[in-house]
Each structure stands twice: as structure tokens, then as C-alpha cells.
Enzyme design. Sequence first.
Site, PDB file in Angstrom:
ATOM      1  N   SER A  83       1.314   2.445  -5.547  1.00  0.00           N
ATOM      2  CA  SER A  83       1.844   3.538  -6.381  1.00  0.00           C
ATOM      3  C   SER A  83       2.666   4.566  -5.598  1.00  0.00           C
ATOM      4  CB  SER A  83       0.710   4.231  -7.149  1.00  0.00           C
ATOM      5  OG  SER A  83       0.119   3.319  -8.037  1.00  0.00           O
ATOM      6  N   GLU A 125      -3.224  -1.143   1.612  1.00  0.00           N
ATOM      7  CA  GLU A 125      -2.985  -1.023   0.172  1.00  0.00           C
ATOM      8  C   GLU A 125      -4.308  -1.166  -0.583  1.00  0.00           C
ATOM      9  OE1 GLU A 125       1.270  -2.296  -0.935  1.00  0.00           O
ATOM     10  OE2 GLU A 125       0.078  -4.104  -0.828  1.00  0.00           O
ATOM     11  N   HIS A 156      -1.208 -10.196   0.864  1.00  0.00           N
ATOM     12  CA  HIS A 156      -1.143  -9.181  -0.192  1.00  0.00           C
ATOM     13  C   HIS A 156      -2.366  -9.346  -1.094  1.00  0.00           C
ATOM     14  CE1 HIS A 156       0.162  -6.983  -3.734  1.00  0.00           C
ATOM     15  NE2 HIS A 156       1.050  -6.378  -2.956  1.00  0.00           N
ATOM     16  N   GLU A 183      -2.691  -9.313  -4.149  1.00  0.00           N
ATOM     17  CA  GLU A 183      -2.471 -10.200  -5.299  1.00  0.00           C
ATOM     18  C   GLU A 183      -2.623 -11.668  -4.880  1.00  0.00           C
ATOM     19  OE1 GLU A 183       1.253  -8.497  -6.531  1.00  0.00           O
ATOM     20  OE2 GLU A 183       0.194  -6.736  -7.272  1.00  0.00           O
ATOM     21  N   GLY A 185       0.144  -0.691  -8.571  1.00  0.00           N
ATOM     22  CA  GLY A 185       0.619  -0.764  -9.955  1.00  0.00           C
ATOM     23  C   GLY A 185      -0.110   0.180 -10.883  1.00  0.00           C
ATOM     24  N   LYS A 205       8.007  -8.544  -5.764  1.00  0.00           N
ATOM     25  CA  LYS A 205       7.032  -9.448  -6.392  1.00  0.00           C
ATOM     26  C   LYS A 205       7.779 -10.510  -7.211  1.00  0.00           C
ATOM     27  CE  LYS A 205       3.694  -5.760  -6.190  1.00  0.00           C
ATOM     28  NZ  LYS A 205       2.490  -5.154  -6.727  1.00  0.00           N
ATOM     29  N   ASN A 233       8.851  -4.504  -2.150  1.00  0.00           N
ATOM     30  CA  ASN A 233       8.282  -5.792  -2.545  1.00  0.00           C
ATOM     31  C   ASN A 233       8.595  -6.009  -4.023  1.00  0.00           C
ATOM     32  OD1 ASN A 233       6.651  -7.969  -3.159  1.00  0.00           O
ATOM     33  ND2 ASN A 233       4.702  -6.879  -2.885  1.00  0.00           N
TER      34      ASN A 233
HETATM   35  P1  PGA Z   1       3.129  -0.680  -6.390  1.00  0.00           P
HETATM   36  O1  PGA Z   1       2.857  -2.022  -5.569  1.00  0.00           O
HETATM   37  O2  PGA Z   1       4.059   0.171  -5.562  1.00  0.00           O
HETATM   38  O3  PGA Z   1       3.776  -1.146  -7.674  1.00  0.00           O
HETATM   39  O4  PGA Z   1       1.835  -0.025  -6.618  1.00  0.00           O
HETATM   40  C1  PGA Z   1       2.692  -2.000  -4.173  1.00  0.00           C
HETATM   41  C2  PGA Z   1       2.434  -3.391  -3.662  1.00  0.00           C
HETATM   42  O5  PGA Z   1       1.755  -4.171  -4.327  1.00  0.00           O
HETATM   43  O6  PGA Z   1       2.898  -3.757  -2.573  1.00  0.00           O
END
Ligand code: PGA
Length: 259
Positions: free
Chosen positions: A214, A169, A99, A101, A175, A14, A12
Site C-alpha cells: 500500500s 511486505e 512474493h 502472492e 493491496g 503483477k 510490480n
Molecule cells: P500494493 O502491492 O502496493 O498494491 O499493496 C505491493 C506488492 O505486492 O508488491
Amino acid sequence: MTPDLKPLIVGNWKMNGDRDQLDQLAILAHRISHEFQQSVDVVVCPPATLLYVAKTISEGSPLMVGAQDCHNEATGAHTGDISAEMIADCLAEFCIVGHSERRNNHRETNSHVAGKVKACWRAGLASIVCIGETKAQYDACEVDMIITKQITDSIPEGATEKDTIIAYEPFWAIGSTKIPSLKSLKEIHALIRDILVRRFGDHGLRIRILYGGSVRPENATELLSIQNVNGALVGGASLQTADFLAICQSCQSLVRNHY
Ligand code: PGA
């Protein structure tokens, strides 16, 4: 892992990546064609601006392409939004929905997410449905309740392994450098499997459940070894081709050791 389910690694990007980054996608497509012998499914979800070109670049390779979100309607007065049909028109095969976010920054509820899942199915896309708790919910020991509600309310009736993938997640792990303990991940993924089987019968046994938050080359093997972890949703590490490939390679090694 679950030996009879083909694992899936999703990158992803983003809101990152421009046309220059597509050189890296070409390298990824080439390496996947030559090194993975179809043992692992690999999908990259670039920003919508790059979707069609990304698909063109990966044409002829097993690398698949997905979007990061969609609107629930096919067309209409929704300035700035993109429909699942438009994503399918870019020849993408997958779409991430719900997601954290989006749930957090755009106040998307489980019922919005369910509408988006239906839109994906209508357009012939497989939906990657994200679920996961916040840090406050984790601290309040509400994980099981939140996960159960998200699966019940975000996924419409009739889901199958062909049109639905779950990505667990925890919001607090995204992140960051923090991940849940392997023991609690095993329990949460087992709970998700249970709920899927109760709702969707045999399909629930075959719907892939990814872990995200992560995931890095250093922790990929231990995370992907957990029962009912059928792949990973990778954010930050998917922007570095070498890191993303290393995660795919860890997954491939585990598949080889299982057979
Ligand atoms: P990350 O993000 O691997 O940077 O923690 C995962 C995600 O948001 O899908």
C-alpha cells in the site's frame, strides 16, 4: 532512508498490463531520464510477456526492468515456467522472488525461494527477495520470528548488495489501505538490518531493504523517511504513471534533503 545507500523504487505490475500499457512505460522512461539525475534507481517489473519489449523501450534511459518470478532450474520439463536465464536473455536485470502472492497461491516455501535466488545469481540477475508475515502471524506477535526465519532460510550464503535486495511486505498490507505503524516499521527494518549484518558482514550494511504494501503518493514521504527503509516495492500505484512518478519524486526530494 540510509544516506549512503542509493534508494530503489520498484514497480510490480503483477498480472496487469498489455502492449498498450507500454506507452506509459515510454513516458516513464523519458521522465526518469530527464528528472532523476541518477539519484534514485527505478525498476519496473511488467508481466513476462512484455519484458523484452519493455527493455527495448527503456533502452538508453536509466529505467531498469525486472521479472516477477523465475524457476530455479535453467531449462527442463517445466511447462509454463520461465528460467532466470530466459529473463536475462530478455535483458532484464532484476527478478522478484518469494512474493507473498507466490508463497500463498503457489505454496512456495523458504527453500523454494532460496533456490530461485541462486538461479537469479547464476543468471546474473539481482534478486528482490520478498519477506513478510500474514495477518494471523502479526496478530500472534510472531513478526520477528517469521522475518528472522525467512531471511535465514530464503537467502543463500554469500549475498551481496549487488545481487540481493530485500523487500519487507506484510501480507496484510498488500493491496489494502493498511500499513504498519511507522514505529513498528522502524523496528522491523532495524531487525532486518541486524540479521543481514550478522549473516553477511559489511555487505549486510549495504543490502537495500525496501518496504512494500500500500505505498501511495500520499504516504511515500513518511515511509521512505524511516531509517533503514531504502526504497519501496510498489504494486497498485505503479500501474498509474503519475502516481508511480510521484512516489519516485518523493524519494528524490528526500535524497536531496539528505545531502
Ligand atoms: P500494493 O502491492 O502496493 O498494491 O499493496 C505491493 C506488492 O505486492 O508488491
